[in-house]
Design a protein around this motif. Sequence first.
Motif, PDB file in Angstrom:
ATOM      1  N   ARG A 100      43.954  40.838  40.581  1.00 26.06           N
ATOM      2  CA  ARG A 100      43.338  40.000  42.383  1.00 26.06           C
ATOM      3  C   ARG A 100      42.452  39.011  40.937  1.00 26.06           C
ATOM      4  NH1 ARG A 100      39.930  42.579  46.429  1.00 26.06           N
ATOM      5  NH2 ARG A 100      41.793  43.224  47.268  1.00 26.06           N
ATOM      6  N   GLU A 101      41.992  39.515  39.633  1.00 28.83           N
ATOM      7  CA  GLU A 101      40.396  38.835  39.056  1.00 28.83           C
ATOM      8  C   GLU A 101      40.976  37.346  38.397  1.00 28.83           C
ATOM      9  OE1 GLU A 101      36.929  39.082  36.159  1.00 28.83           O
ATOM     10  OE2 GLU A 101      37.852  40.715  36.581  1.00 28.83           O
ATOM     11  N   LEU A 102      42.994  37.758  37.471  1.00 24.59           N
ATOM     12  CA  LEU A 102      42.887  37.250  36.399  1.00 24.59           C
ATOM     13  C   LEU A 102      43.893  36.267  37.557  1.00 24.59           C
ATOM     14  CD1 LEU A 102      43.937  36.752  33.502  1.00 24.59           C
ATOM     15  CD2 LEU A 102      46.301  38.500  33.690  1.00 24.59           C
ATOM     16  N   GLY A 103      44.871  36.675  38.498  1.00 22.15           N
ATOM     17  CA  GLY A 103      45.494  35.863  39.051  1.00 22.15           C
ATOM     18  C   GLY A 103      44.814  34.726  39.693  1.00 22.15           C
ATOM     19  N   SER A 104      43.564  34.523  39.762  1.00 23.11           N
ATOM     20  CA  SER A 104      42.990  33.974  40.546  1.00 23.11           C
ATOM     21  C   SER A 104      42.783  32.880  39.209  1.00 23.11           C
ATOM     22  CB  SER A 104      41.498  34.487  41.272  1.00 23.11           C
ATOM     23  OG  SER A 104      41.113  33.286  41.749  1.00 23.11           O
ATOM     24  N   GLU A 105      42.047  33.656  38.954  1.00 19.40           N
ATOM     25  CA  GLU A 105      41.976  32.245  37.642  1.00 19.40           C
ATOM     26  C   GLU A 105      42.902  31.819  37.165  1.00 19.40           C
ATOM     27  OE1 GLU A 105      39.277  30.522  34.621  1.00 19.40           O
ATOM     28  OE2 GLU A 105      39.129  32.057  36.343  1.00 19.40           O
ATOM     29  N   LEU A 106      44.371  32.752  37.186  1.00 21.51           N
ATOM     30  CA  LEU A 106      45.277  31.787  36.394  1.00 21.51           C
ATOM     31  C   LEU A 106      46.023  30.724  37.598  1.00 21.51           C
ATOM     32  CD1 LEU A 106      47.995  34.915  35.224  1.00 21.51           C
ATOM     33  CD2 LEU A 106      46.970  33.202  34.211  1.00 21.51           C
ATOM     34  N   ALA A 107      45.831  30.642  38.504  1.00 20.97           N
ATOM     35  CA  ALA A 107      45.966  29.701  39.746  1.00 20.97           C
ATOM     36  C   ALA A 107      45.249  28.662  39.712  1.00 20.97           C
ATOM     37  CB  ALA A 107      45.417  30.073  41.060  1.00 20.97           C
TER      38      ALA A 107
ATOM     39  N   PHE B  54      46.044  46.473  30.450  1.00 28.15           N
ATOM     40  CA  PHE B  54      44.662  45.600  30.245  1.00 28.15           C
ATOM     41  C   PHE B  54      44.753  43.976  30.515  1.00 28.15           C
ATOM     42  CE2 PHE B  54      43.497  42.222  26.832  1.00 28.15           C
ATOM     43  CZ  PHE B  54      43.339  42.955  26.087  1.00 28.15           C
ATOM     44  N   VAL B  55      45.297  44.005  31.981  1.00 30.84           N
ATOM     45  CA  VAL B  55      45.390  43.060  32.968  1.00 30.84           C
ATOM     46  C   VAL B  55      45.144  43.211  33.704  1.00 30.84           C
ATOM     47  CG1 VAL B  55      47.342  41.376  31.853  1.00 30.84           C
ATOM     48  CG2 VAL B  55      47.905  43.105  33.110  1.00 30.84           C
ATOM     49  N   GLN B  56      44.298  44.245  33.654  1.00 27.76           N
ATOM     50  CA  GLN B  56      44.111  44.623  35.297  1.00 27.76           C
ATOM     51  C   GLN B  56      42.278  44.917  35.075  1.00 27.76           C
ATOM     52  OE1 GLN B  56      47.565  48.060  35.735  1.00 27.76           O
ATOM     53  NE2 GLN B  56      46.897  47.754  37.713  1.00 27.76           N
ATOM     54  N   GLY B  57      41.793  45.256  36.459  1.00 29.22           N
ATOM     55  CA  GLY B  57      40.360  45.759  36.732  1.00 29.22           C
ATOM     56  C   GLY B  57      39.943  46.885  36.095  1.00 29.22           C
ATOM     57  N   GLU B  58      38.529  47.951  35.759  1.00 26.66           N
ATOM     58  CA  GLU B  58      38.903  49.129  35.957  1.00 26.66           C
ATOM     59  C   GLU B  58      38.976  49.754  37.790  1.00 26.66           C
ATOM     60  OE1 GLU B  58      35.752  49.700  33.328  1.00 26.66           O
ATOM     61  OE2 GLU B  58      35.053  47.737  33.448  1.00 26.66           O
ATOM     62  N   MET B  59      39.083  51.014  37.469  1.00 27.46           N
ATOM     63  CA  MET B  59      39.417  52.010  38.257  1.00 27.46           C
ATOM     64  C   MET B  59      38.564  52.221  38.743  1.00 27.46           C
ATOM     65  SD  MET B  59      41.719  52.307  40.749  1.00 27.46           S
ATOM     66  CE  MET B  59      43.396  52.176  40.080  1.00 27.46           C
TER      67      MET B  59
ATOM     68  N   GLN C  17      37.519  55.206  42.319  1.00 32.20           N
ATOM     69  CA  GLN C  17      37.852  55.657  43.225  1.00 32.20           C
ATOM     70  C   GLN C  17      38.956  55.019  44.308  1.00 32.20           C
ATOM     71  OE1 GLN C  17      34.246  56.028  45.449  1.00 32.20           O
ATOM     72  NE2 GLN C  17      33.302  57.918  44.255  1.00 32.20           N
ATOM     73  N   GLY C  18      39.562  54.352  43.171  1.00 34.69           N
ATOM     74  CA  GLY C  18      41.511  54.064  43.679  1.00 34.69           C
ATOM     75  C   GLY C  18      41.111  52.848  44.446  1.00 34.69           C
ATOM     76  N   GLN C  19      39.985  52.000  43.384  1.00 36.04           N
ATOM     77  CA  GLN C  19      39.412  50.239  44.446  1.00 36.04           C
ATOM     78  C   GLN C  19      39.570  49.630  42.805  1.00 36.04           C
ATOM     79  OE1 GLN C  19      40.070  48.887  46.818  1.00 36.04           O
ATOM     80  NE2 GLN C  19      39.844  51.336  47.552  1.00 36.04           N
ATOM     81  N   ARG C  20      40.450  48.351  42.461  1.00 35.00           N
ATOM     82  CA  ARG C  20      40.687  47.841  41.133  1.00 35.00           C
ATOM     83  C   ARG C  20      39.052  47.304  41.197  1.00 35.00           C
ATOM     84  NH1 ARG C  20      42.864  49.777  36.726  1.00 35.00           N
ATOM     85  NH2 ARG C  20      45.527  50.619  37.237  1.00 35.00           N
ATOM     86  N   LEU C  21      38.036  47.224  40.010  1.00 30.52           N
ATOM     87  CA  LEU C  21      37.207  45.955  39.888  1.00 30.52           C
ATOM     88  C   LEU C  21      37.233  45.329  39.078  1.00 30.52           C
ATOM     89  CD1 LEU C  21      34.334  49.428  40.326  1.00 30.52           C
ATOM     90  CD2 LEU C  21      35.660  47.777  42.045  1.00 30.52           C
ATOM     91  N   PHE C  22      36.759  44.938  37.975  1.00 28.76           N
ATOM     92  CA  PHE C  22      36.937  43.721  37.374  1.00 28.76           C
ATOM     93  C   PHE C  22      36.826  43.373  36.292  1.00 28.76           C
ATOM     94  CE2 PHE C  22      31.964  42.861  40.196  1.00 28.76           C
ATOM     95  CZ  PHE C  22      33.210  41.385  40.287  1.00 28.76           C
ATOM     96  N   MET C  23      37.922  42.813  35.911  1.00 26.18           N
ATOM     97  CA  MET C  23      38.832  43.230  34.629  1.00 26.18           C
ATOM     98  C   MET C  23      37.401  43.734  33.103  1.00 26.18           C
ATOM     99  SD  MET C  23      41.222  40.665  34.022  1.00 26.18           S
ATOM    100  CE  MET C  23      41.900  40.996  31.820  1.00 26.18           C
ATOM    101  N   PRO C  24      37.473  44.456  32.967  1.00 26.22           N
ATOM    102  CA  PRO C  24      36.593  44.579  31.366  1.00 26.22           C
ATOM    103  C   PRO C  24      36.240  43.890  30.454  1.00 26.22           C
ATOM    104  CG  PRO C  24      38.690  46.954  30.804  1.00 26.22           C
ATOM    105  CD  PRO C  24      39.181  45.881  32.167  1.00 26.22           C
ATOM    106  N   TYR C  25      34.858  44.017  30.063  1.00 29.16           N
ATOM    107  CA  TYR C  25      34.638  43.248  28.767  1.00 29.16           C
ATOM    108  C   TYR C  25      35.173  41.951  28.143  1.00 29.16           C
ATOM    109  CZ  TYR C  25      33.279  47.446  27.514  1.00 29.16           C
ATOM    110  OH  TYR C  25      31.932  48.853  27.648  1.00 29.16           O
ATOM    111  N   ASP C  26      36.264  41.059  27.397  1.00 29.00           N
ATOM    112  CA  ASP C  26      36.624  40.409  27.249  1.00 29.00           C
ATOM    113  C   ASP C  26      38.218  40.382  27.369  1.00 29.00           C
ATOM    114  OD1 ASP C  26      34.180  39.056  27.013  1.00 29.00           O
ATOM    115  OD2 ASP C  26      34.118  39.207  24.771  1.00 29.00           O
ATOM    116  N   ASN C  27      38.636  40.986  28.271  1.00 27.95           N
ATOM    117  CA  ASN C  27      40.203  41.129  28.604  1.00 27.95           C
ATOM    118  C   ASN C  27      40.840  40.004  29.311  1.00 27.95           C
ATOM    119  OD1 ASN C  27      39.584  43.585  27.729  1.00 27.95           O
ATOM    120  ND2 ASN C  27      41.313  44.502  28.445  1.00 27.95           N
ATOM    121  N   LYS C  28      39.510  39.663  29.867  1.00 25.08           N
ATOM    122  CA  LYS C  28      40.914  38.113  31.116  1.00 25.08           C
ATOM    123  C   LYS C  28      40.377  37.101  29.596  1.00 25.08           C
ATOM    124  CE  LYS C  28      37.987  36.450  33.891  1.00 25.08           C
ATOM    125  NZ  LYS C  28      37.058  36.030  35.026  1.00 25.08           N
ATOM    126  N   ASN C  29      39.408  37.284  28.733  1.00 25.43           N
ATOM    127  CA  ASN C  29      39.287  35.911  28.537  1.00 25.43           C
ATOM    128  C   ASN C  29      40.223  35.864  27.204  1.00 25.43           C
ATOM    129  OD1 ASN C  29      37.188  34.602  29.614  1.00 25.43           O
ATOM    130  ND2 ASN C  29      36.038  35.995  28.473  1.00 25.43           N
TER     131      ASN C  29
END
Length: 589
Positions: A205-212, A496-501, A503-515
């Motif tokens: 979700r976070e990376l996809g929004s940035e890509l779009a 690597f391109v996913q948010g931190e897990m 309790q079953g939910q994907r949060l923000f991508m960690p550290y500088d992975n997205k950049n």
Amino acid sequence: MKKRKFSWPLLGLIAALLLLNVVGNSFFARFDLTAEKRNSLTDLTKETLKELDYPMHAEVFLEGDFLPEIRAFQEAIKTQLAEMSQYADLSYDFINPEGDVELITEFQRRGFREITELNQKSELETTRQRLWPILKLNYGGLEPVFINLVQGSMRPTRFGMQADYLRAESNLENLLTSKLLTMTEGRLTVGLLQGHGELDDQEIRELGSELANRYNLFKYNMRGQLAGRPIDPRIDVLLVLQPTQAFTERDKYELDQYIMRGGSVLFVVDEEVIDMDMYLKQSTLTDLRDLNLSDMFMKYGFSLNSDLIQDLQCATLDVRNNATEVQFEPFPWVFYPLLSQFPEHPITRNIDAALLRYASSLRPLNTQGLTYTPFLLSSQDSRVAGGKQFINIGEYVENPPDPATFNQGPQIAGLLVEGTFESVFNFRDPPRDSLAPFAPPMPFLENSQLQLPGESYPDFAERVFAAFRDSVFAYGVLQAGTAPNRRIAIISDGEFVQGEMLQGQRLFMPYDNKNLVLNIIDYLGGDEAISQIRAKEVVLRRLDADKVEANRTGIQFINVALPILFILAFGLIRFYLRRRKNESYNIRA
């Protein structure tokens, strides 16, 4: 009493100061004495601003009574815009969005999240302040562009995600100029490969929004209406994000020929299947994943090993501890290497840290005609465990591994390969299957040359484009991409391109992975302009918190009491000298 003479020099000095003040208010200039010229615009930014054809207006939604570090960031934005206005017709306003429901709704619709800043006035009183550090850029008659000014500068704290304003300040030019280039020169075209169980929109979700927001983004389903058809060469960069199903030989053929025609690909793949959750399932037996890509990777000069990297320099897991009153406590998890050492390269500049989760090691094969750049490396205190493994979090907590066994040195988890690639289908018949029983419509290329023999690239590209006029894509009509670049990057960690897990939910991508992923895409797509801006290295010189705390009294004395003592000393000396002067007058009288 003597009449004091009129001082023409004093009048001239006052006039000069007034004139200097008028000139200073009319013109903007500053001297940059920093080692890395952090306060100076790059030549590319200056040229980009000079070439703008229309006036530009920026609305910065960061106005109000802020904490000192936020006020400093606000002033940095004003200074940056003021300097940019020296090279373009740029005006700007600072606006407080608080209370404007329609505007905040627009922010939320575009995927922006508010930042909550905490000001702890005392042990009993903590105030909260909502911020929307967003810049709206209006240029000509184009659609306004919204820019998140703290993008890539968020860090986790015990109060949640907080902005690192010093880092955000160093990234201002990169954000603003990259958006200008996108508006004026067009975007890279990025394709998301589909059809093999790749990650869906919710999982990135976070990376996809940035890509779009940054690129012309398309989904390319090789198992749907496009089965058996060539991958459109107008796609600058193709993303293969954690496929879970094997590629058919026909799919591999079309992917191979896309690369041979100069396409660039980023592979983000897992070699081992890990089915484990620290809250629900704390042990698992890993399994090997067969994507049917091993022969292709080896032909392109590298191999993906069936193992897992373990590193003493790692992130932690919140592990349940039944022996204490604390329900969860952090435990170093060696399967989560935390990388902090990166090579000097445009895709890794200004990257502080990246997190791997159950990554496999990569091996360059040193193929002739190819150059290799490992950009993700574990620390010196690393090792690999090969094959299927039984992983039990509780066992690792009770019996931590011996540090002496982490002696295999740095392991490669991210690799960039550039050069002339040889096709894996040389001396083989083009494959067919049930979804693609017909022969490939495009001529076969045996290596990644720019053009067919005797045919220029523009002519060849126009002929190839004609084969795709009926293609169906998720987001619209493709525009012509740039010339081929012959680059492949691979990250051996599907998460690597996913948010931190949690309790079953994907949060923000960690550290500088997205950049880092965005840097890779820009580099693969040949966007050297953006890479040049990112290559501007800014050293963040922070105060040492431990030293500040240990020397708090001395620092307070130097900053508060010492200036007062200097003023008192100056006053006493001046009083003493005046007194002596008056006494000498009295003696002469």
